[in-house]
Design an enzyme around this catalytic site. Sequence first.
Site, PDB file in Angstrom:
ATOM      1  N   ARG A   6       0.688  -1.386  -0.263  1.00 52.05           N
ATOM      2  CA  ARG A   6      -0.184  -0.128  -0.166  1.00 52.05           C
ATOM      3  C   ARG A   6       0.832   1.378  -0.257  1.00 52.05           C
ATOM      4  NH1 ARG A   6      -1.657   3.218   4.435  1.00 52.05           N
ATOM      5  NH2 ARG A   6      -3.120   5.018   3.715  1.00 52.05           N
ATOM      6  N   VAL A   9       2.733   2.102  -3.232  1.00 51.64           N
ATOM      7  CA  VAL A   9       2.079   2.054  -4.680  1.00 51.64           C
ATOM      8  C   VAL A   9       1.049   3.633  -4.084  1.00 51.64           C
ATOM      9  CG1 VAL A   9      -0.341   1.903  -5.545  1.00 51.64           C
ATOM     10  CG2 VAL A   9       0.773  -0.255  -4.475  1.00 51.64           C
ATOM     11  N   ASP A 118      11.218 -13.119  10.251  1.00 51.34           N
ATOM     12  CA  ASP A 118      12.301 -13.648  11.111  1.00 51.34           C
ATOM     13  C   ASP A 118      13.337 -13.028  11.435  1.00 51.34           C
ATOM     14  OD1 ASP A 118      11.205 -15.980  10.455  1.00 51.34           O
ATOM     15  OD2 ASP A 118      12.295 -16.752   8.346  1.00 51.34           O
ATOM     16  N   MET A 160       8.836 -20.093  15.074  1.00 54.65           N
ATOM     17  CA  MET A 160       9.193 -19.681  14.044  1.00 54.65           C
ATOM     18  C   MET A 160      10.631 -19.178  14.179  1.00 54.65           C
ATOM     19  SD  MET A 160       6.536 -19.646  10.637  1.00 54.65           S
ATOM     20  CE  MET A 160       6.006 -21.311   9.830  1.00 54.65           C
ATOM     21  N   LYS A 202      11.349 -25.823  43.569  1.00 53.66           N
ATOM     22  CA  LYS A 202      11.336 -24.101  43.420  1.00 53.66           C
ATOM     23  C   LYS A 202      10.003 -23.752  43.949  1.00 53.66           C
ATOM     24  CE  LYS A 202      14.049 -22.049  40.859  1.00 53.66           C
ATOM     25  NZ  LYS A 202      14.541 -20.483  39.807  1.00 53.66           N
ATOM     26  N   GLU A 213      12.299 -22.606  15.826  1.00 53.78           N
ATOM     27  CA  GLU A 213      12.085 -24.151  15.131  1.00 53.78           C
ATOM     28  C   GLU A 213      13.679 -24.186  14.760  1.00 53.78           C
ATOM     29  OE1 GLU A 213      10.707 -23.128  11.537  1.00 53.78           O
ATOM     30  OE2 GLU A 213      11.456 -21.090  11.042  1.00 53.78           O
TER      31      GLU A 213
HETATM   32  O1  F6P Z   1      11.150 -16.876   6.272  1.00 54.21           O
HETATM   33  C1  F6P Z   1       9.539 -16.957   7.190  1.00 54.21           C
HETATM   34  C2  F6P Z   1       9.637 -18.630   7.797  1.00 54.21           C
HETATM   35  O2  F6P Z   1       8.113 -18.558   8.032  1.00 54.21           O
HETATM   36  C3  F6P Z   1      10.542 -18.910   8.636  1.00 54.21           C
HETATM   37  O3  F6P Z   1      10.481 -18.274   9.914  1.00 54.21           O
HETATM   38  C4  F6P Z   1       9.939 -20.301   7.773  1.00 54.21           C
HETATM   39  O4  F6P Z   1      11.518 -20.925   8.792  1.00 54.21           O
HETATM   40  C5  F6P Z   1      10.206 -20.437   6.761  1.00 54.21           C
HETATM   41  O5  F6P Z   1       9.850 -19.159   6.364  1.00 54.21           O
HETATM   42  C6  F6P Z   1       8.823 -21.598   6.531  1.00 54.21           C
HETATM   43  O6  F6P Z   1       8.793 -21.768   4.924  1.00 54.21           O
HETATM   44  P1  F6P Z   1       7.336 -22.728   4.583  1.00 54.21           P
HETATM   45  O7  F6P Z   1       7.044 -21.354   3.780  1.00 54.21           O
HETATM   46  O8  F6P Z   1       8.530 -23.089   3.326  1.00 54.21           O
HETATM   47  O9  F6P Z   1       6.831 -23.187   5.616  1.00 54.21           O
END
Ligand code: F6P
Length: 334
Positions: A6, A9, A118, A160, A202, A213
């Site tokens: 957006r 553009v 990320d 992720m 604790k 991941e």
């Molecule tokens: O780069 C973004 C991301 O969501 C990463 O965090 C993850 O490892 C990857 O893309 C997942 O990729 P896909 O869309 O191929 O599942």
Amino acid sequence: MNATVRAVVRSALQNDMSVVGFKRGYNGVLMRSSTQTDDFQMMTARSVSDKIHRGGTFLMTARCLEFKNRDYQEKAVSNLRLLGVEGLVCIGGDGTFHGANALAELGFPVIGIPGTIDNDLDYTEATIGFDTALNTACDCVNRIRETSDSHERASIITVMGRNCGDIAVNTALACGAEVVIIPEKPWTVEELADQVRWGVMKGKRSMIMVFAEGAVHSLKSDVNAICSKYESLSDVSTRHLSSSQIAMMIEALSGHETRATVLGYTQRGGSPTAADRILASRLGAYAVHLLRDDQAGLAVGIRKGELINAPIHEAMHGRQSANEELLNLINELS
Ligand code: F6P
């Protein structure tokens, strides 16, 4: 993504440029679908109405592995020239930036905008999407904490981030997690089990371990040796270690009930946070201003709240190290 498109553009139209939106990233530029209207569309101010608050991307997105190949990059430049395109704004993460850099090397004017949950690009302090993914992850962890607390369990929650621990570290700090496991730091299952045991001693009713991941690759334990000692671990596959299997190992070693949850694509959808919409608007417009002023081969970003740009060949490098201050704080406060 939508908020960024957006901004690009609207800013371009305000600056007397016309805009084409390519669909599915570089696939659209390569014109790989059967109809042109499925590869690109002319953009008007109305094409981006009612978009700033929507998750996903209305132009769609797709990986384009062939774009690593020089022939495809040259084909893209020739298609762009054929269409009369004079500059390209590429929104994405390191893959997108590698493609943009290749186009820049072939002499085509490009500007990269960092759009990835990320937050793994070193030159910028924030990437568009990270804040939304972080807030979604925090919301999910809060809910899981309530279940874990009621059942007096430990939970390992996978977020992720590919090879970067930023979503995990920030989620862990914001949710008061006991442990964070990231690709940038070696870790062992034995240490996690010790931390769970120590938490029980604790008097903790629940324990949250946030697992990035990519951290499967920084595991230093001898998984086969652990599994050979416990009947309950006989099915654990060391080749494709999942967080459920890690939870099973922690449970076997600590004697404390442990469950796993993978947040997955929940982190990639949803209405963007205000911070992301603002970042997207600023970076989108800035990218257009640079092209207008005949500057290209750059990636835009943010540092200390200020807009910055860097040569795209420098910007495409991923960050290698984690934020030690935040890691120490998670430990200190847990
Ligand atoms: O780069 C973004 C991301 O969501 C990463 O965090 C993850 O490892 C990857 O893309 C997942 O990729 P896909 O869309 O191929 O599942």
